[in-house]
Design a protein around this motif. Sequence first.
Motif, mmCIF file in Angstrom:
data_model
loop_
_atom_site.group_PDB
_atom_site.id
_atom_site.type_symbol
_atom_site.label_atom_id
_atom_site.label_comp_id
_atom_site.label_asym_id
_atom_site.label_seq_id
_atom_site.Cartn_x
_atom_site.Cartn_y
_atom_site.Cartn_z
ATOM 1 N N TRP A 164 -1.359 -2.417 -6.145
ATOM 2 C CA TRP A 164 -0.086 -3.086 -5.888
ATOM 3 C C TRP A 164 0.018 -4.331 -6.768
ATOM 4 O O TRP A 164 -0.973 -4.999 -7.036
ATOM 5 C CB TRP A 164 -0.040 -3.472 -4.416
ATOM 6 C CG TRP A 164 1.214 -4.136 -3.937
ATOM 7 C CD1 TRP A 164 1.381 -5.464 -3.650
ATOM 8 C CD2 TRP A 164 2.464 -3.513 -3.649
ATOM 9 N NE1 TRP A 164 2.656 -5.700 -3.196
ATOM 10 C CE2 TRP A 164 3.348 -4.517 -3.191
ATOM 11 C CE3 TRP A 164 2.924 -2.199 -3.740
ATOM 12 C CZ2 TRP A 164 4.671 -4.238 -2.817
ATOM 13 C CZ3 TRP A 164 4.232 -1.925 -3.364
ATOM 14 C CH2 TRP A 164 5.085 -2.936 -2.913
ATOM 15 N N PRO A 220 10.141 0.226 -7.317
ATOM 16 C CA PRO A 220 10.619 0.569 -5.976
ATOM 17 C C PRO A 220 11.712 1.634 -5.972
ATOM 18 O O PRO A 220 11.848 2.381 -4.994
ATOM 19 C CB PRO A 220 11.154 -0.768 -5.447
ATOM 20 C CG PRO A 220 10.376 -1.812 -6.190
ATOM 21 C CD PRO A 220 10.173 -1.230 -7.557
ATOM 22 N N THR A 271 -0.379 -2.745 0.389
ATOM 23 C CA THR A 271 0.824 -3.331 -0.179
ATOM 24 C C THR A 271 1.265 -4.534 0.636
ATOM 25 O O THR A 271 0.871 -4.708 1.794
ATOM 26 C CB THR A 271 1.978 -2.308 -0.206
ATOM 27 O OG1 THR A 271 2.549 -2.197 1.109
ATOM 28 C CG2 THR A 271 1.506 -0.943 -0.681
ATOM 29 N N ALA A 272 2.123 -5.363 0.026
ATOM 30 C CA ALA A 272 2.697 -6.507 0.729
ATOM 31 C C ALA A 272 3.747 -6.064 1.731
ATOM 32 O O ALA A 272 4.261 -6.882 2.501
ATOM 33 C CB ALA A 272 3.300 -7.485 -0.281
ATOM 34 N N ASN A 273 4.082 -4.781 1.735
ATOM 35 C CA ASN A 273 5.051 -4.232 2.687
ATOM 36 C C ASN A 273 4.391 -3.729 3.968
ATOM 37 O O ASN A 273 5.076 -3.219 4.854
ATOM 38 C CB ASN A 273 5.831 -3.084 2.041
ATOM 39 C CG ASN A 273 6.676 -3.548 0.873
ATOM 40 O OD1 ASN A 273 7.066 -4.711 0.806
ATOM 41 N ND2 ASN A 273 6.954 -2.655 -0.059
ATOM 42 N N GLY A 282 5.938 -6.128 -6.656
ATOM 43 C CA GLY A 282 6.319 -5.093 -5.701
ATOM 44 C C GLY A 282 6.321 -3.703 -6.294
ATOM 45 O O GLY A 282 6.987 -2.794 -5.789
ATOM 46 N N THR A 283 5.551 -3.514 -7.356
ATOM 47 C CA THR A 283 5.431 -2.202 -7.989
ATOM 48 C C THR A 283 3.998 -1.696 -7.800
ATOM 49 O O THR A 283 3.135 -2.397 -7.276
ATOM 50 C CB THR A 283 5.763 -2.283 -9.491
ATOM 51 O OG1 THR A 283 4.804 -3.145 -10.130
ATOM 52 C CG2 THR A 283 7.167 -2.842 -9.701
#
Length: 513
Positions: free
Chosen positions: A288, A309, A248-250, A292-293
């Motif tokens: 991903w 999210p 993920t980008a997180n 952001g889902t």
Amino acid sequence: MSPLVVVLGSSACKDASDSDVVRGEIGPSGGLLSSADSILTIAIQPGALDETIELVIERSGEPPDVYGPAFRVEPNLALNIPSTVTYRYPLPDDTSETAVGYVDADEFVSGNGRWRPLPVVRLDAAQKLVTAIDTKISLYYGLLDDDLGLPGDGTADGTDDDTTATPTTTTATTTTATATTTTTDTSASATTVDPDTSAGTTDTGEESSGETTGTPMGCAALPAPPLAVDEFMFAGTPLLDSEDMTFTANGSIIARDGPELVEISPAGAVTTIPTMVALPEPTLGTRWTPAGTVVTAGQFTGELLEIQPDGSVAVLVNMLGIPNGVFVALDGTIFFTEFTGQRASWVDPNGGMLTVLGQGGDDAPSTNGIVYDPDRDLVFYVSYYAGIIYRVDVTDLANPGDPQMIATIPSLGGADAVGLDGVALDVCGNLYVVDQNQDAPGSLYRLQLDAAGAPTGAPEVLVEAFPAGVANVVFAQGPGWEAFDTTVFTIGLPGRIFMVDVGVPGAPTPAGG
């Protein structure tokens, strides 16, 4: 983030009396421990220890100066399988004689201790790291260089030693309780083990900006197989019924763990992601999105789901025949396959405008993994039972060309019936395909392609058999995973995650890259 021992849920802790001391328990299942400043990381492989030990790492000023800080490590003992020692620190401009150094405990006690270089298996100046292997847990580790800390520049007992050793390529061995797999690391490539604190950046060009030892990095000189396999350990290893994962980008991994969706940090901490409704079991392809889902495929419900999210779950497409492989493009376009529906398709980010890329018969039998290459306007997908890799021209995405068979991967023989599954793409435009081998341990192939997307040779076996079953493959991307920029992660129903350094980064995805 505090350093963690990534093994069976155990975590490392700092000594309350000394902030430079880190302790952690590691047993026969393996694990890793980082110094308090995250410069030194020691990864103990599964099977390397016969019993659980408390590993202690602390910064030390006892040995003579070296290029980087020195660390004292205890206990000092031989290992059944070599450990991976990673040292992350700004490197000198000339790294030709840079290595991770060690001091042997027995020599130190006898008054003959001196810095010696460990065999270097990876050196990446851009990522500020050197990776080496050690057949034991040594007393001291530091960073050696030609200007300061070479073997002849000083010893732990204050005397000089004129012996200079040259790092060499080594052989790595992975052992599990059910099978023993020996992998000769002829490419001198190996995964690093401390992505959590990397200060580097991911290289998305066609050439890796880091220096390496052994086989050069880059599209023109990919590491030759067979490639070494490491295992990514995390709290609660393994997952339950998890056939796919996504970065993920997180800065995390998201995967299924039985009925739950979980998030795994680079340090191996696992957190449950609550959803407003129960997710169907099992879910297969998981990716991903730029929004952001997470998009995932419900095998038995026939749905393509999107998880927001806030935990809400939306059905993007339904009435599908075992939706399986999923890939999300940088613009949010979703590509997916249907196993029994024998179809490869794409939909827009909202689930509308479903367009078929290939369907049934010779065009899409038992379709599985899928990936999109925006640079060549091509989609690649595989047939599970037939062992075929297909290519579709999507220059006009709304009016795709006819599927073309570009390669086949036959059975390896014996009980290893072919079963092509996950697919990934590197920055050089080459494909990586998992052959699940229908319940055998599974293999990893690479198919090198030219600028037009045509094979330049037959698929080559990078890993003939993983220690346990694998189904899908993804490149590590996103914040916190920079040290894994050239590494693919594989996962399968046994829920164990394995890593293979393939020498080049993955093509960009919404997670990063």
